[in-house]
Design a protein around this motif. Structure first.
Motif, PDB file in Angstrom:
ATOM      1  N   THR A 446       1.195  -1.194   0.091  1.00 33.64           N
ATOM      2  CA  THR A 446      -0.313  -0.099  -0.067  1.00 33.64           C
ATOM      3  C   THR A 446       0.916   0.768  -0.026  1.00 33.64           C
ATOM      4  OG1 THR A 446      -0.480  -0.187   2.806  1.00 33.64           O
ATOM      5  CG2 THR A 446      -1.805  -1.052   0.724  1.00 33.64           C
ATOM      6  N   SER A 447       2.435   1.468  -0.050  1.00 31.36           N
ATOM      7  CA  SER A 447       3.108   2.315  -0.281  1.00 31.36           C
ATOM      8  C   SER A 447       3.630   2.274  -1.581  1.00 31.36           C
ATOM      9  CB  SER A 447       3.848   2.199   0.873  1.00 31.36           C
ATOM     10  OG  SER A 447       3.638   2.263   2.307  1.00 31.36           O
ATOM     11  N   GLU A 453       3.730   1.835  -7.646  1.00 30.95           N
ATOM     12  CA  GLU A 453       3.002   2.915  -7.009  1.00 30.95           C
ATOM     13  C   GLU A 453       2.542   1.612  -6.020  1.00 30.95           C
ATOM     14  OE1 GLU A 453       2.424   5.733  -7.935  1.00 30.95           O
ATOM     15  OE2 GLU A 453       4.180   5.901  -9.178  1.00 30.95           O
ATOM     16  N   PRO A 454       1.482   2.110  -5.282  1.00 36.18           N
ATOM     17  CA  PRO A 454       1.092   1.459  -4.554  1.00 36.18           C
ATOM     18  C   PRO A 454      -0.470   1.199  -4.492  1.00 36.18           C
ATOM     19  CG  PRO A 454       0.410   4.783  -4.405  1.00 36.18           C
ATOM     20  CD  PRO A 454       1.527   3.787  -4.863  1.00 36.18           C
ATOM     21  N   ASN A 459      -6.911  -4.400  -2.203  1.00 33.09           N
ATOM     22  CA  ASN A 459      -6.607  -4.940  -3.498  1.00 33.09           C
ATOM     23  C   ASN A 459      -5.475  -6.192  -2.756  1.00 33.09           C
ATOM     24  OD1 ASN A 459      -7.531  -4.748  -5.787  1.00 33.09           O
ATOM     25  ND2 ASN A 459      -6.473  -3.429  -6.081  1.00 33.09           N
ATOM     26  N   ALA A 460      -4.477  -4.649  -1.430  1.00 34.64           N
ATOM     27  CA  ALA A 460      -3.453  -5.722  -0.371  1.00 34.64           C
ATOM     28  C   ALA A 460      -3.902  -6.329   0.132  1.00 34.64           C
ATOM     29  CB  ALA A 460      -2.417  -4.394   0.160  1.00 34.64           C
ATOM     30  N   LEU A 461      -5.729  -6.575   0.848  1.00 28.37           N
ATOM     31  CA  LEU A 461      -5.890  -6.981   1.689  1.00 28.37           C
ATOM     32  C   LEU A 461      -6.306  -8.189   0.901  1.00 28.37           C
ATOM     33  CD1 LEU A 461      -8.649  -4.560   3.107  1.00 28.37           C
ATOM     34  CD2 LEU A 461      -6.407  -5.696   4.423  1.00 28.37           C
ATOM     35  N   GLU A 462      -7.375  -8.401  -0.365  1.00 18.05           N
ATOM     36  CA  GLU A 462      -7.166  -9.777  -1.327  1.00 18.05           C
ATOM     37  C   GLU A 462      -5.995 -10.500  -1.022  1.00 18.05           C
ATOM     38  OE1 GLU A 462      -9.049 -10.514  -5.738  1.00 18.05           O
ATOM     39  OE2 GLU A 462      -9.139  -8.691  -4.696  1.00 18.05           O
TER      40      GLU A 462
END
Length: 499
Positions: A446-447, A453-454, A459-462
């Protein structure tokens, strides 16, 4: 919208009136409780509980609580004395004294945390306990003399009893109110862990043995009150602040109740003398261990601050991840809380997680900041940061640095055994390493990085969900996903400015 705005002032007024009422009722009730602990006069208590209630609630709710204190004091005075100018003066003097002490205390404590450093403890004792007690006793006893309630020959004795009862009442009660109002609702504080129960149990047992029994041997009598000392030292070093103030309260309560009922080492002296000895004993013991607790808390704060600086040093050359360690620490603590670990473990992982990448200090800046995918040879070089971090931290006696060494060495291990540097799998990977692995990867996704790019939070949780049982511990993944709102809040609140 208009209706909602119109309800805001009324809600504030209702909350204010509720708090004033609570303060007044508690003050009024505590007057009679204190008078049951009276010394040689029906009007002067051995420990003045209302002083602690006043200082405590004025400190946490503000000086605007003064009407509750004045009304509670005045109502109690009318029941115990006939209405006169003296009752008004005494109630006004008491209220003004407590307000003055808290006002000065808050002014000085703007940049100092109460009970978390020796200066903070000094301010509490000096301006929260001694100053208002001094003002209250002078105004109160002088008013009683002027009204003919006491004789001139009684002035000194009544003044000392009033002053000491206010001081000890504030020392016993105010820390309990102040600390619990700020810490009671926080998760993971280990309010009543096994160690706290054990110390409190020892206080009860030895308090009963000392202050609820009668002794005749003078040598034993003089030594007995200090049986609390080892447990106070233990509590100062080992317990959280709220556990420590519970120890103070319980030991004080047992000492007071035993003495006023004619038991314990102070009861062999005349009534007035025994109460004064009790008051001096409590004042010395409580102030001494408040200082000790504040000093140990101050050292812990400095150690935590140093850990944060070390963690930031590891990220110094990685300009795109300025707040990375803050977020990783908070995600890690969130997972530890959801897992139901102890407060001490949550504190440990919160302060140690920022050290997970400290080994980057030994890696070339050109590799860390490379705006493209690393070659296999370069990746092997970067992987060495785990071992470097472990070597840097493992020899320390600090529990935080030892945990940091473990985290640095294991946060790139994978649950299925395909990670590095040792290829550990499942629960062979330490819990702290498994927790930080999720926090670190999620934050990296997410960073913004030089090479990407973040990702969006969803999407990160998925992705984290897709890696349960492979990269990550499936149980910890479920806990992380079940707290997605808190995760989102941390991510957004501590986002890098460049994102």
């Amino acid at each position: 919208m208009k209706e909602m705005l119109e309800t805001i002032p009324s809600k504030k007024i209702k909350r204010y009136l509720f708090r004033v009422s609570i303060t007044g009722i508690l003050y009024f009730a505590s007057v009679f409780m204190s008078l049951r602990l009276s010394s040689f006069s029906d009007e002067i208590a051995s420990v003045w509980i209302p002083a602690g209630i006043s200082v405590g609630y004025l400190f946490i709710w503000g000086l605007k609580m003064f009407p509750g204190i004045w009304i509670g004091d005045f109502a109690a005075s009318l029941i115990n004395m006939d209405f006169s100018t003296a009752t008004i003066v005494i109630s006004t003097g008491n209220t003004a004294a407590y307000m003055t002490g808290v006002y000065v205390m808050k002014k000085i404590l703007r940049k100092i945390k109460i009970f978390e450093s020796p200066p903070g403890a000094s301010v509490f004792i000096g301006t929260g306990c001694i100053l208002p007690s001094l003002i209250s006793s002078v105004i109160g006893v002088t008013s009683m003399l002027a009204a003919g309630i006491i004789l001139k020959t009684m002035y000194s004795g009544v003044w000392w009893s009033w002053f000491l009862s206010n001081v000890t009442g504030t020392m016993v009660i105010a820390p309990l109110i102040i600390v619990f109002s700020r810490n009671f609702r926080r998760k993971g504080n280990d309010l009543m862990n096994k160690e706290t129960y054990f110390i409190l149990g020892c206080i009860v047992f030895f308090g009963w043995a000392v202050f609820w029994r009668d002794y005749s041997n003078l040598i034993i009598l003089h030594a007995l009150p200090f049986v609390y000392t080892p447990f106070m030292v233990w509590a100062s070093f080992r317990l959280q602040t709220h556990g420590f103030v519970l120890v103070i309260f319980l030991s004080s309560a047992i000492s007071i109740l035993g003495t006023v009922n004619g038991h314990g080492p102070f009861s062999v002296y005349p009534a007035g003398t025994s109460i004064v000895l009790l008051q001096l004993f409590l004042a010395v013991i409580i102030s001494t261990f408040l200082f000790l607790k504040a000093a140990t808390r101050g050292m812990n704060n400095r150690e935590e601050e140093t850990l944060g600086i070390i963690g930031k040093a590891a990220e110094y050359n990685d300009s795109e991840t300025g707040r990375h360690i803050t977020r990783v620490a908070r995600y890690s603590k969130l997972i530890a809380q959801a897992l139901g670990t102890s407060g001490k473990f949550q504190e440990l992982i919160y302060n140690s997680a920022p050290l997970h990448d400290v080994g980057k200090i030994g890696i070339s800046e050109s590799l860390i900041l490379k705006p493209a995918k690393l070659t296999p040879e370069e990746f092997e070089e970067v992987k060495k940061h785990c071992g470097i971090g472990h070597q840097l931290l493992k020899s320390s006696d600090s529990k935080y640095l030892q945990a940091g060494a473990e985290i640095a060495y294991t946060h790139h291990e994978k649950y299925d055994g395909t990670g590095y540097p040792r290829g550990l799998h499942g629960e062979h990977i330490p819990l702290a390493g498994r927790i930080v692995a999720i926090a670190d990867v999620f934050d990296a996704l997410t960073s913004k990085r030089p090479y990407k790019e973040p990702w969006s939070i969803d999407n990160a949780l998925e992705f984290i969900h897709s890696q349960r049982g492979r990269h990550f511990d499936p149980v910890l993944v479920e806990l992380f996903l079940n707290n997605r709102e808190e995760v989102r809040s941390i991510c957004e609140k501590y986002r890098d400015i460049s994102d």
